[in-house]
Design a protein around this motif. Structure first.
Motif, PDB file in Angstrom:
ATOM      1  N   HIS A  80       0.826  -1.210   0.000  1.00 49.10           N
ATOM      2  CA  HIS A  80       0.000   0.000   0.000  1.00 49.10           C
ATOM      3  C   HIS A  80       0.866   1.268   0.000  1.00 49.10           C
ATOM      4  CE1 HIS A  80      -4.186  -1.423   0.635  1.00 49.10           C
ATOM      5  NE2 HIS A  80      -3.540  -2.526   0.946  1.00 49.10           N
ATOM      6  N   ALA A  81       2.006   1.215   0.672  1.00 51.48           N
ATOM      7  CA  ALA A  81       2.882   2.389   0.770  1.00 51.48           C
ATOM      8  C   ALA A  81       3.426   2.830  -0.586  1.00 51.48           C
ATOM      9  CB  ALA A  81       4.042   2.091   1.722  1.00 51.48           C
ATOM     10  N   TYR A  82       3.418   1.958  -1.581  1.00 48.98           N
ATOM     11  CA  TYR A  82       3.949   2.301  -2.905  1.00 48.98           C
ATOM     12  C   TYR A  82       2.874   2.834  -3.850  1.00 48.98           C
ATOM     13  CZ  TYR A  82       7.994  -0.583  -1.514  1.00 48.98           C
ATOM     14  OH  TYR A  82       9.073  -1.128  -0.873  1.00 48.98           O
ATOM     15  N   LEU A  83       1.641   2.912  -3.384  1.00 48.79           N
ATOM     16  CA  LEU A  83       0.534   3.307  -4.251  1.00 48.79           C
ATOM     17  C   LEU A  83       0.751   4.688  -4.884  1.00 48.79           C
ATOM     18  CD1 LEU A  83      -2.224   2.681  -5.447  1.00 48.79           C
ATOM     19  CD2 LEU A  83      -3.265   3.555  -3.353  1.00 48.79           C
ATOM     20  N   LYS A  84       1.165   5.669  -4.107  1.00 50.19           N
ATOM     21  CA  LYS A  84       1.387   7.012  -4.665  1.00 50.19           C
ATOM     22  C   LYS A  84       2.491   7.005  -5.711  1.00 50.19           C
ATOM     23  CE  LYS A  84      -0.489   9.620  -0.916  1.00 50.19           C
ATOM     24  NZ  LYS A  84      -1.008  10.937  -0.833  1.00 50.19           N
ATOM     25  N   HIS A  85       3.531   6.212  -5.497  1.00 49.15           N
ATOM     26  CA  HIS A  85       4.620   6.112  -6.484  1.00 49.15           C
ATOM     27  C   HIS A  85       4.093   5.527  -7.791  1.00 49.15           C
ATOM     28  CE1 HIS A  85       7.566   7.075  -3.399  1.00 49.15           C
ATOM     29  NE2 HIS A  85       7.042   6.136  -2.642  1.00 49.15           N
ATOM     30  N   MET A  86       3.258   4.509  -7.675  1.00 51.53           N
ATOM     31  CA  MET A  86       2.693   3.868  -8.861  1.00 51.53           C
ATOM     32  C   MET A  86       1.779   4.844  -9.604  1.00 51.53           C
ATOM     33  SD  MET A  86       4.052   0.819  -8.683  1.00 51.53           S
ATOM     34  CE  MET A  86       3.148  -0.472  -9.503  1.00 51.53           C
ATOM     35  N   GLN A  87       0.969   5.600  -8.874  1.00 52.35           N
ATOM     36  CA  GLN A  87       0.077   6.583  -9.491  1.00 52.35           C
ATOM     37  C   GLN A  87       0.877   7.658 -10.214  1.00 52.35           C
ATOM     38  OE1 GLN A  87      -1.952   7.727  -5.882  1.00 52.35           O
ATOM     39  NE2 GLN A  87      -3.820   6.648  -6.479  1.00 52.35           N
ATOM     40  N   ARG A  88       1.921   8.152  -9.569  1.00 49.88           N
ATOM     41  CA  ARG A  88       2.762   9.193 -10.170  1.00 49.88           C
ATOM     42  C   ARG A  88       3.410   8.692 -11.458  1.00 49.88           C
ATOM     43  NH1 ARG A  88       6.310  10.228  -5.853  1.00 49.88           N
ATOM     44  NH2 ARG A  88       4.502  10.568  -4.589  1.00 49.88           N
ATOM     45  N   PHE A  89       3.929   7.478 -11.419  1.00 48.67           N
ATOM     46  CA  PHE A  89       4.565   6.896 -12.603  1.00 48.67           C
ATOM     47  C   PHE A  89       3.560   6.759 -13.741  1.00 48.67           C
ATOM     48  CE2 PHE A  89       5.262   3.318 -15.331  1.00 48.67           C
ATOM     49  CZ  PHE A  89       6.530   3.563 -15.806  1.00 48.67           C
ATOM     50  N   SER A  90       2.384   6.257 -13.426  1.00 50.09           N
ATOM     51  CA  SER A  90       1.350   6.051 -14.431  1.00 50.09           C
ATOM     52  C   SER A  90       0.963   7.362 -15.109  1.00 50.09           C
ATOM     53  CB  SER A  90       0.121   5.412 -13.788  1.00 50.09           C
ATOM     54  OG  SER A  90      -0.904   5.231 -14.711  1.00 50.09           O
ATOM     55  N   ARG A  91       0.748   8.372 -14.300  1.00 50.66           N
ATOM     56  CA  ARG A  91       0.364   9.682 -14.837  1.00 50.66           C
ATOM     57  C   ARG A  91       1.496  10.286 -15.679  1.00 50.66           C
ATOM     58  NH1 ARG A  91      -1.677  11.796 -10.456  1.00 50.66           N
ATOM     59  NH2 ARG A  91       0.346  12.324  -9.609  1.00 50.66           N
ATOM     60  N   LYS A  92       2.707  10.255 -15.165  1.00 46.73           N
ATOM     61  CA  LYS A  92       3.853  10.859 -15.856  1.00 46.73           C
ATOM     62  C   LYS A  92       4.142  10.179 -17.195  1.00 46.73           C
ATOM     63  CE  LYS A  92       8.792  11.640 -15.408  1.00 46.73           C
ATOM     64  NZ  LYS A  92       9.981  11.337 -14.635  1.00 46.73           N
ATOM     65  N   ASN A  93       4.015   8.848 -17.229  1.00 38.87           N
ATOM     66  CA  ASN A  93       4.389   8.083 -18.420  1.00 38.87           C
ATOM     67  C   ASN A  93       3.208   7.694 -19.293  1.00 38.87           C
ATOM     68  OD1 ASN A  93       7.435   7.534 -18.127  1.00 38.87           O
ATOM     69  ND2 ASN A  93       6.585   7.180 -16.094  1.00 38.87           N
ATOM     70  N   GLN A  94       1.995   8.047 -18.856  1.00 39.68           N
ATOM     71  CA  GLN A  94       0.782   7.733 -19.613  1.00 39.68           C
ATOM     72  C   GLN A  94       0.687   6.235 -19.922  1.00 39.68           C
ATOM     73  OE1 GLN A  94      -1.869  10.097 -20.451  1.00 39.68           O
ATOM     74  NE2 GLN A  94      -0.727  10.801 -18.675  1.00 39.68           N
ATOM     75  N   ILE A  95       0.952   5.427 -18.888  1.00 38.37           N
ATOM     76  CA  ILE A  95       0.852   3.976 -18.972  1.00 38.37           C
ATOM     77  C   ILE A  95      -0.081   3.519 -17.856  1.00 38.37           C
ATOM     78  CG2 ILE A  95       2.078   1.773 -18.700  1.00 38.37           C
ATOM     79  CD1 ILE A  95       4.567   3.128 -19.801  1.00 38.37           C
ATOM     80  N   GLY A  96      -1.089   2.729 -18.209  1.00 40.91           N
ATOM     81  CA  GLY A  96      -1.979   2.178 -17.197  1.00 40.91           C
ATOM     82  C   GLY A  96      -1.279   1.076 -16.427  1.00 40.91           C
ATOM     83  N   LEU A  97      -1.466   1.053 -15.134  1.00 40.25           N
ATOM     84  CA  LEU A  97      -0.897   0.009 -14.291  1.00 40.25           C
ATOM     85  C   LEU A  97      -2.036  -0.780 -13.655  1.00 40.25           C
ATOM     86  CD1 LEU A  97       1.901   2.016 -12.436  1.00 40.25           C
ATOM     87  CD2 LEU A  97       2.171   0.488 -14.398  1.00 40.25           C
ATOM     88  N   ILE A  98      -1.949  -2.081 -13.761  1.00 42.73           N
ATOM     89  CA  ILE A  98      -2.916  -2.968 -13.130  1.00 42.73           C
ATOM     90  C   ILE A  98      -2.133  -3.835 -12.159  1.00 42.73           C
ATOM     91  CG2 ILE A  98      -4.583  -4.825 -13.465  1.00 42.73           C
ATOM     92  CD1 ILE A  98      -5.046  -3.697 -16.293  1.00 42.73           C
ATOM     93  N   PHE A  99      -2.489  -3.762 -10.897  1.00 42.83           N
ATOM     94  CA  PHE A  99      -1.744  -4.525  -9.892  1.00 42.83           C
ATOM     95  C   PHE A  99      -2.640  -4.791  -8.697  1.00 42.83           C
ATOM     96  CE2 PHE A  99      -0.792  -0.013  -9.494  1.00 42.83           C
ATOM     97  CZ  PHE A  99      -1.112   0.261  -8.169  1.00 42.83           C
ATOM     98  N   GLY A 100      -2.258  -5.795  -7.945  1.00 39.13           N
ATOM     99  CA  GLY A 100      -2.972  -6.101  -6.714  1.00 39.13           C
ATOM    100  C   GLY A 100      -2.179  -5.618  -5.530  1.00 39.13           C
ATOM    101  N   LEU A 101      -2.840  -4.851  -4.662  1.00 41.72           N
ATOM    102  CA  LEU A 101      -2.197  -4.402  -3.438  1.00 41.72           C
ATOM    103  C   LEU A 101      -2.173  -5.538  -2.414  1.00 41.72           C
ATOM    104  CD1 LEU A 101      -3.859  -0.898  -3.063  1.00 41.72           C
ATOM    105  CD2 LEU A 101      -1.473  -1.365  -3.645  1.00 41.72           C
TER     106      LEU A 101
END
Length: 108
Positions: A80-101
């Motif tokens: 869960h602690a990495y969620l913001k990092h994943m969101q930031r990466f997705s937005r910056k790179n315009q790549i959808g991320l699908i993952f299970g927390l």
């Protein structure tokens, strides 16, 4: 040692913005049972090695050519602690991320 790799498959979709093709990257990351259990008990593994491993995998996905549209991770593979990092990466790179927390125990 963690074996990280990304492969992609092409799926025809005439409604896609990418010339009718949706490119999906599938990550191959080992989900350790110890990480799942420790997270469920309230002490997730947030080690630098684990973060760097996940980060290098998503960065590798962003560099793939042809470009991928989605990067898919296994279930319960991301703390869960990495969620913001994943969101930031997705937005910056315009790549959808699908993952299970990872699971988290909520007590009242």
């Amino acid at each position: 040692m963690i074996n990280n790799s990304i492969n992609y498959i092409k799926i025809s979709d005439s409604g896609s913005l990418n010339e009718g093709k949706l490119r999906i990257g599938l990550s191959n990351i080992h989900v350790h049972e110890a990480n799942i259990l420790s997270s469920a008990k309230g002490s997730p593994n947030l080690s630098t090695d684990r973060y760097q491993s996940i980060r290098s995998l998503i960065e590798m996905g962003a560099k793939l050519r042809p470009r991928i549209d989605l990067l898919v991770f296994p279930e319960v593979s991301i703390p869960h602690a990495y969620l913001k990092h994943m969101q930031r990466f997705s937005r910056k790179n315009q790549i959808g991320l699908i993952f299970g927390l990872e699971h988290r125990l909520v007590t009242r």
